[in-house]
Every structure is written in C-alpha cells, then in structure tokens.
Scaffold this motif. Structure first.
Motif, PDB file in Angstrom:
ATOM      1  N   UNK A 186      -2.720   0.076  -1.001  1.00  0.00           N
ATOM      2  CA  UNK A 186      -2.590  -0.206   0.424  1.00  0.00           C
ATOM      3  C   UNK A 186      -3.921  -0.496   1.100  1.00  0.00           C
ATOM      4  N   UNK A 187      -4.527  -1.617   0.748  1.00  0.00           N
ATOM      5  CA  UNK A 187      -5.798  -2.022   1.345  1.00  0.00           C
ATOM      6  C   UNK A 187      -5.560  -3.078   2.415  1.00  0.00           C
ATOM      7  N   UNK A 188      -6.589  -3.315   3.236  1.00  0.00           N
ATOM      8  CA  UNK A 188      -6.471  -4.339   4.268  1.00  0.00           C
ATOM      9  C   UNK A 188      -6.217  -5.717   3.654  1.00  0.00           C
ATOM     10  N   UNK A 189      -6.873  -6.002   2.529  1.00  0.00           N
ATOM     11  CA  UNK A 189      -6.683  -7.311   1.903  1.00  0.00           C
ATOM     12  C   UNK A 189      -5.272  -7.463   1.348  1.00  0.00           C
ATOM     13  N   UNK A 190      -4.718  -6.387   0.793  1.00  0.00           N
ATOM     14  CA  UNK A 190      -3.342  -6.435   0.310  1.00  0.00           C
ATOM     15  C   UNK A 190      -2.375  -6.676   1.457  1.00  0.00           C
ATOM     16  N   UNK A 192      -2.975  -8.072   4.354  1.00  0.00           N
ATOM     17  CA  UNK A 192      -3.134  -9.439   4.858  1.00  0.00           C
ATOM     18  C   UNK A 192      -2.407 -10.424   3.944  1.00  0.00           C
ATOM     19  N   UNK A 193      -2.487 -10.190   2.624  1.00  0.00           N
ATOM     20  CA  UNK A 193      -1.799 -11.065   1.663  1.00  0.00           C
ATOM     21  C   UNK A 193      -0.287 -10.981   1.869  1.00  0.00           C
ATOM     22  N   UNK A 194       0.225  -9.779   2.027  1.00  0.00           N
ATOM     23  CA  UNK A 194       1.659  -9.596   2.235  1.00  0.00           C
ATOM     24  C   UNK A 194       2.114 -10.273   3.517  1.00  0.00           C
ATOM     25  N   UNK A 195       1.368 -10.081   4.593  1.00  0.00           N
ATOM     26  CA  UNK A 195       1.760 -10.662   5.880  1.00  0.00           C
ATOM     27  C   UNK A 195       1.785 -12.179   5.818  1.00  0.00           C
ATOM     28  N   UNK A 196       0.932 -12.764   4.974  1.00  0.00           N
ATOM     29  CA  UNK A 196       0.889 -14.222   4.865  1.00  0.00           C
ATOM     30  C   UNK A 196       1.973 -14.762   3.938  1.00  0.00           C
ATOM     31  N   UNK A 197       2.246 -14.047   2.839  1.00  0.00           N
ATOM     32  CA  UNK A 197       2.994 -14.655   1.740  1.00  0.00           C
ATOM     33  C   UNK A 197       4.273 -13.934   1.360  1.00  0.00           C
ATOM     34  N   UNK A 216      -0.344   0.685   9.142  1.00  0.00           N
ATOM     35  CA  UNK A 216      -1.378  -0.363   9.074  1.00  0.00           C
ATOM     36  C   UNK A 216      -0.771  -1.702   8.676  1.00  0.00           C
ATOM     37  N   UNK A 217       0.159  -1.693   7.721  1.00  0.00           N
ATOM     38  CA  UNK A 217       0.828  -2.928   7.332  1.00  0.00           C
ATOM     39  C   UNK A 217       1.604  -3.521   8.492  1.00  0.00           C
ATOM     40  N   UNK A 218       2.303  -2.689   9.248  1.00  0.00           N
ATOM     41  CA  UNK A 218       3.077  -3.195  10.375  1.00  0.00           C
ATOM     42  C   UNK A 218       2.188  -3.841  11.432  1.00  0.00           C
ATOM     43  N   UNK A 219       0.989  -3.284  11.645  1.00  0.00           N
ATOM     44  CA  UNK A 219       0.062  -3.895  12.606  1.00  0.00           C
ATOM     45  C   UNK A 219      -0.387  -5.275  12.121  1.00  0.00           C
ATOM     46  N   UNK A 220      -0.748  -5.358  10.845  1.00  0.00           N
ATOM     47  CA  UNK A 220      -1.171  -6.650  10.285  1.00  0.00           C
ATOM     48  C   UNK A 220      -0.016  -7.644  10.326  1.00  0.00           C
ATOM     49  N   UNK A 228      10.245  -9.047  13.048  1.00  0.00           N
ATOM     50  CA  UNK A 228      10.838  -7.889  12.406  1.00  0.00           C
ATOM     51  C   UNK A 228       9.797  -6.979  11.787  1.00  0.00           C
ATOM     52  N   UNK A 229      10.171  -6.346  10.687  1.00  0.00           N
ATOM     53  CA  UNK A 229       9.281  -5.405  10.012  1.00  0.00           C
ATOM     54  C   UNK A 229       9.331  -5.660   8.518  1.00  0.00           C
ATOM     55  N   UNK A 230       8.257  -5.367   7.788  1.00  0.00           N
ATOM     56  CA  UNK A 230       8.260  -5.556   6.338  1.00  0.00           C
ATOM     57  C   UNK A 230       9.118  -4.515   5.646  1.00  0.00           C
ATOM     58  N   UNK A 231       9.651  -4.885   4.515  1.00  0.00           N
ATOM     59  CA  UNK A 231      10.320  -3.911   3.664  1.00  0.00           C
ATOM     60  C   UNK A 231       9.247  -3.089   2.955  1.00  0.00           C
ATOM     61  N   UNK A 232       9.444  -1.787   2.842  1.00  0.00           N
ATOM     62  CA  UNK A 232       8.474  -0.911   2.188  1.00  0.00           C
ATOM     63  C   UNK A 232       9.203  -0.052   1.164  1.00  0.00           C
ATOM     64  N   UNK A 233       8.803  -0.192  -0.088  1.00  0.00           N
ATOM     65  CA  UNK A 233       9.389   0.554  -1.194  1.00  0.00           C
ATOM     66  C   UNK A 233       8.378   1.602  -1.646  1.00  0.00           C
ATOM     67  N   UNK A 234       8.695   2.871  -1.454  1.00  0.00           N
ATOM     68  CA  UNK A 234       7.784   3.956  -1.816  1.00  0.00           C
ATOM     69  C   UNK A 234       8.210   4.560  -3.144  1.00  0.00           C
ATOM     70  N   UNK A 235       7.224   4.829  -3.986  1.00  0.00           N
ATOM     71  CA  UNK A 235       7.492   5.485  -5.257  1.00  0.00           C
ATOM     72  C   UNK A 235       7.609   6.985  -5.022  1.00  0.00           C
ATOM     73  N   UNK A 236       8.784   7.528  -5.257  1.00  0.00           N
ATOM     74  CA  UNK A 236       9.009   8.942  -5.003  1.00  0.00           C
ATOM     75  C   UNK A 236       8.608   9.802  -6.182  1.00  0.00           C
TER      76      UNK A 236
END
Length: 292
Positions: A186-190, A192-197, A216-220, A228-236
């Motif tokens: 979960x980095x800023x560059x990751x 930004x990549x998700x928000x673009x692609x 942080x992802x939702x802000x980007x 809307x909002x991104x889908x987020x899959x968390x490893x439990x």
C-alpha cells in the motif's frame, strides 16, 4: 462485506475444482488462485516476506497454471466469482492472454476478475523478457491493450511494449469488461497506479494498517476523478468479528482466507470451521442492518 478463499495451488492436495465447489457450497463469494510460471534457482530478488532468497513455501515452484485451474473450477460451479491473487500478466503474450481471459469469462457467465501483480520475483520476469525497472509500465500497457481487445469491435494499441494494429477479437467478456485488481504493497505509487488503471486493491500480508491504507487509496481515487469507491480485498488471518467490523466500516469490501494444500476431506472440515468462526460477524452485521 464479502468473503473469499484463496488456494495456493500445487500438484498435490485438493484440486482447484474441488476446492471451489466446496467454497461455493458453503456460501463463499470468491475463489482465488495465484501464479508463478517458474522459479529461477539462482535469484537476486529477495522474497518480500523472508527478505532474502529463501522461499516461505515450496508451493511457489509447484503452482498450477491459474487459467487452467479456474476453467476447471468454472465447470463445477455456477455462482462463485473466480479470480487470481495474483496473476502475472506480463509473463504472457497480451493478445493471447486477453483471449484466454475473455473466453473463460464468456463461458463462466461473467464470473472472472483479474487480480494481478507487478511481480516481486524480478529474476522470473527477466526470463520472460520484462525489464525489472519497467514492470509497472509493462503491466499498465498489458491491461490497457487487453481492455481494448475486450471492448472494441476493432481494437488497436500503440505502446512501448505492446503494439498491434486494428484487429478483431471475440469473444468479449460477458459484462463488457473484466474487473482488474492489483495486489501490491500500500504505497503512494501503487495507489496512483490503481487510480489510473485498475478497479481495486488486494492487500499484502504485511500491511500495518489496512484501514489507513484504504483511506489513502480512496483519497487518491477521488483526486484522480474516479467515481464511486475502489474495491478492496484484504487478506484475513483470524476471523475476529471486531476486526471485520472495523475493516467493513473502513471501506474493505472483501476478506480472503487461505487454504492449505491438503486432501478434500480436510479442506471440507477447514471450511466448515471457518464458516462457524465467521458466523458471529455475520449475525452482528445482520442485527446492525435490521436496526437501521
């Protein structure tokens, strides 16, 4: 919030089709499998979990082809979503991979999601001709090119690593597209990549604070103009109701639990126990909804 299962496939233990059928029978929403085409014996790239050349699990060198595995799972299920966590698209030809994914989505009735990664094993990528320093660019071009093939009657793409002129390619995905998730730190560059692609994020086991990462992802995402909002899959790790409630409130949409590569009877028992542990969360969530 939805729940899924990831089977780190190998040439031993339960078959992916059997595991997916057991998961669907017990009400799980998604079935995931990983990908490694091979593991070079001599490597310079450290594993992100061990920090050196050692592997935490010998299944890395024994993984099944994910699309063959999911096709077998699709044949014995009817509802469960079929996904990768994660696939490595840049280790394939993008035109033929787009055909494989679209064909499976078409035949499964629109149940495919592409969870992809940039690839921690840069030695593996090098064997496929991918420059390690360009792996994010290559993956972006692959996703864009595949989406062009999935959506356009006459598709074309002109990038640095992928080029083809006007072309016909059917079948198209059943929903017109295949959702794309990215599994990475979960980095800023990751983000930004998700928000673009991409359409969402698959967390890694090393996230210190999943809820903070989602925020942080939702802000980007919003800053990039995505609706809307991104889908987020968390490893439990452990199905604790308090953690699940905090994740759900923080924007996590899916939680995924891993399976061992054991025999079918053991996996059935494991899933039954997991369902039982998830039940308190589901009951509390239902009570909250009924109170609204």
């Amino acid at each position: 919030m939805r729940f899924g299962i990831v089977l780190f496939t190998s040439d031993r233990g339960i078959a992916p089709a059997a595991a997916a059928a057991l998961a669907e029978e017990r009400g799980f929403d998604t079935f995931y499998v990983p990908e490694h085409t091979h593991i070079p014996v001599k490597r310079e790239a450290p594993h992100p979990g061990t920090g050196d050349e050692t592997l935490p699990d010998d299944r890395y060198m024994r993984t099944l082809d994910p699309w063959v595995a999911l096709s077998m799972a699709a044949a014995v299920t009817s509802r469960i979503e079929l996904s990768t966590a994660v696939a490595l698209p840049v280790e394939h030809d993008p035109i033929t991979l787009a055909k494989t994914i679209a064909s499976l989505d078409h035949l499964s009735g629109g149940r495919i999601t592409l969870g992809c990664g940039f690839g921690w094993n840069t030695d593996e990528l090098t064997d496929h001709g991918v420059p390690p320093g360009k792996r994010r660019t290559v993956l972006r071009e692959y996703v864009e090119a595949m989406r062009a093939l999935w959506s356009s009657e006459q598709a074309e793409y002109d990038g640095q690593f992928v080029r083809f002129g006007p072309s016909w390619a059917w079948p198209k995905p059943a929903r017109g597209d295949v959702p794309v998730l990215v599994g990475a730190g979960g980095t800023d560059s990751t983000f930004a990549w998700i928000a673009r692609t991409a359409d969402g994020w698959i967390t890694t086991p090393r996230e210190d604070d999943v809820v903070d990462g989602v925020a942080r992802l939702q802000r980007v995402w919003t800053d990039a103009g995505r609706p809307g909002a991104p889908r987020v899959v968390a490893l439990g790790v452990r199905p604790e109701p308090e953690t699940l409630e905090r994740w759900a409130a923080g924007g996590v949409t899916d939680v995924v639990y891993g399976l061992p590569d054991r025999e079918e009877a053991e996996i059935a028992g494991y899933l039954d126990r997991l369902v039982g542990k998830l039940e308190p969360y589901r009951e509390r969530a239902a009570e909250t909804i009924n109170a609204l």
